[in-house]
Design an enzyme around this catalytic site. Sequence first.
Site, PDB file in Angstrom:
ATOM      1  N   ARG A  87      79.048  41.929  33.897  1.00 39.64           N
ATOM      2  CA  ARG A  87      80.423  41.436  34.047  1.00 39.64           C
ATOM      3  C   ARG A  87      81.008  41.035  32.705  1.00 39.64           C
ATOM      4  O   ARG A  87      82.179  41.307  32.421  1.00 39.64           O
ATOM      5  CB  ARG A  87      80.444  40.271  35.044  1.00 39.64           C
ATOM      6  CG  ARG A  87      80.287  40.747  36.467  1.00 39.64           C
ATOM      7  CD  ARG A  87      80.118  39.623  37.467  1.00 39.64           C
ATOM      8  NE  ARG A  87      80.106  40.173  38.825  1.00 39.64           N
ATOM      9  CZ  ARG A  87      79.851  39.469  39.930  1.00 39.64           C
ATOM     10  NH1 ARG A  87      79.576  38.181  39.825  1.00 39.64           N
ATOM     11  NH2 ARG A  87      79.880  40.059  41.107  1.00 39.64           N
ATOM     12  N   TYR A 116      84.860  47.710  39.052  1.00 44.78           N
ATOM     13  CA  TYR A 116      83.397  47.663  39.157  1.00 44.78           C
ATOM     14  C   TYR A 116      82.832  46.349  38.634  1.00 44.78           C
ATOM     15  O   TYR A 116      83.503  45.571  37.996  1.00 44.78           O
ATOM     16  CB  TYR A 116      82.710  48.870  38.548  1.00 44.78           C
ATOM     17  CG  TYR A 116      82.926  49.267  37.110  1.00 44.78           C
ATOM     18  CD1 TYR A 116      83.459  48.430  36.152  1.00 44.78           C
ATOM     19  CD2 TYR A 116      82.524  50.543  36.700  1.00 44.78           C
ATOM     20  CE1 TYR A 116      83.602  48.839  34.850  1.00 44.78           C
ATOM     21  CE2 TYR A 116      82.651  50.966  35.397  1.00 44.78           C
ATOM     22  CZ  TYR A 116      83.197  50.103  34.464  1.00 44.78           C
ATOM     23  OH  TYR A 116      83.333  50.511  33.160  1.00 44.78           O
ATOM     24  N   GLU A 117      81.548  46.128  39.009  1.00 43.15           N
ATOM     25  CA  GLU A 117      80.867  44.845  38.805  1.00 43.15           C
ATOM     26  C   GLU A 117      81.592  43.699  39.504  1.00 43.15           C
ATOM     27  O   GLU A 117      81.592  42.566  39.033  1.00 43.15           O
ATOM     28  CB  GLU A 117      80.700  44.542  37.307  1.00 43.15           C
ATOM     29  CG  GLU A 117      79.979  45.607  36.524  1.00 43.15           C
ATOM     30  CD  GLU A 117      78.622  45.968  37.119  1.00 43.15           C
ATOM     31  OE1 GLU A 117      78.028  45.134  37.825  1.00 43.15           O
ATOM     32  OE2 GLU A 117      78.151  47.098  36.886  1.00 43.15           O
ATOM     33  N   GLY A 118      82.192  43.991  40.630  1.00 43.99           N
ATOM     34  CA  GLY A 118      82.928  42.992  41.398  1.00 43.99           C
ATOM     35  C   GLY A 118      84.390  43.045  41.050  1.00 43.99           C
ATOM     36  O   GLY A 118      84.775  42.820  39.894  1.00 43.99           O
ATOM     37  N   GLN A 152      86.091  38.169  41.349  1.00 38.65           N
ATOM     38  CA  GLN A 152      85.874  37.303  40.187  1.00 38.65           C
ATOM     39  C   GLN A 152      86.668  36.007  40.324  1.00 38.65           C
ATOM     40  O   GLN A 152      86.162  34.909  40.059  1.00 38.65           O
ATOM     41  CB  GLN A 152      86.277  38.022  38.899  1.00 38.65           C
ATOM     42  CG  GLN A 152      85.573  39.332  38.635  1.00 38.65           C
ATOM     43  CD  GLN A 152      84.075  39.226  38.668  1.00 38.65           C
ATOM     44  OE1 GLN A 152      83.488  38.309  38.095  1.00 38.65           O
ATOM     45  NE2 GLN A 152      83.431  40.157  39.349  1.00 38.65           N
TER      46      GLN A 152
END
Length: 586
Positions: free
Chosen positions: A295, A438-440, A445
């Site tokens: 992230r 991506y990555e949340g 977030q």
Amino acid sequence: MPEYSAPIKDMQFILHDWLSLSAHYQKLGLEDFDQELVNEILLQGAKFAEEVIAPLNREGDEQGAKLIDGNVTTPDGFAEAHKEYVANGWNSMLGNADYDGQDMPNTVAVPVHEMLDSANLSWRLTGMLSESAILAITKHASDELKATYLAKLISGEWAGTMCLTEPHAGTDLSLLSTKAVPNEDGSFNITGSKIFISSGDHDWTDNILHLVLARLPDAPPGVKGISLFLAPKFLPLEDGGIGQRNAVTVGSIEKKMGLKASPTCVMNFDSAQGFLVGEANNGLACMFTMMNDARFQVGLQGLGIVEASYQGSLAYARERLQSRAPQGVQEQNKKADPIIHQPDVRRMLLTQKAIAEGCRALALLYAQQMDIERFGDEPNKHKAKNVISFLTPIVKGFMTDMATEMSNLGVQVYGGHGFIREWGMEQLVRDARITQLYEGTNGIQALDLISRKLARDKGTMLEDTFALFSSKIEQMTNVDNQVQATALLAEWFATATELKQLNTVDLAGTAYDFMHYSAYCLLGVIWLSMADTAQHSDIDSIKAGKTNTCAFYMKRLLPRKDGFKTNLFNGAEDLMVVTDSEFDYQ
């Protein structure tokens, strides 16, 4: 396409002047990394990014990754560039020295990674994921797994991936269904399909190590029943060589909006042999080691896009002739003035500049905390970990939102040419868009920030972050700037503290506003602090540039925080009162 030039002077100012890197390393026992060595690493990193990686970007986007007979090939020059990267030791910068890594501070590696993100984001992504895999294996794997795999990952001889998402299970990993069945030899058979796997297969390395989330037969339901496994593409031999092909195959590669040179794969595991990483049913905690690093790295990708877009905008604005400037003729020997003399163009350029330099300072401040967490003593290590946890969703969410906004400004500066492929600006818009996903996703977030990091944390993460930014204010010498920064930080802290009283629904409804409100406030403190430090610089462009860009940020960009703040205490009723049928026209 604009040529990339690494912002070395700005990086050196932030590292040496603003962050006082020499004193920082002295405290951590890292005296070998003196200013001369750091500068040399930055210069060599810039040379590699500018001369080797950046020239591959445009053609890589045109060619894209391809799946041929079950194997993925990447664009011309990509694999060769990786081999050069590995040969020069760049891949091992952050690796543990016990496994042939260089144990470099993050404050040295992060600027190099930013350069690569700006130069060619598709190329950088594969190495980024390997670095995150290295962290997870270093922290959680058995000594046997480390001995077998870690040195080859750190060197770059082998690569790593992260296999989480399934067609029916994205953010909600409790729905995950990939199975892991124990074997008598202590290994496991992994069966299931994973989607959206960046660099799931490629032609860069001899082997690829997949970190896979799966469930054991007796696993409890939900996220408490997830375990982490390492499933290599090829099973290694006892002598470290490559053995038989594991039952891991590529089902397809996605046709995407951007990052076309980076293969995004559907990965099928058909009783593939895997090995448990960490404890059974504790896979999510292990994977979060990898995800949290990723992230931050994705936030850095956002910064890379912002910088690349700014450089392209600036170059074009200096060259493009269009009418005369409203303040009068600027260049008598030309038929028209360059558009850089137009106030509205300068508004866009200064917006890109202020965001790029502010976010760079935030990223390197974050990297400094990463150094303290790795090399420092308690309780500083614990405080640094708290700051990293609090800032991670801000860095990831805000910087990638800015990547999309600033790359669109880049297209706007170019006018019609920005919409045309050959100029390269539209590629930045396309490549930037995935970073918000991506990555949340950035909504996730924001929710993580306001719920886990603020409301549920009892205030320690907030307080340690407040203390870090307060320490930067205390170092300021300009009283007016110091007073302004103190008031701004106090407002943010009081607002955040008050928000903790909201109920779960209202917190979720205002999460996005709080993430951006926090980012603009903290960047305001950073800009006031940098402008203060710049007054002592011997470089005129730094001294004047930081002062004037700070004034622009405070006048034109900081007021954005007030719009976000207005929504913080409005509750979520207006969001939830609309019935499902009211979203329809019929």
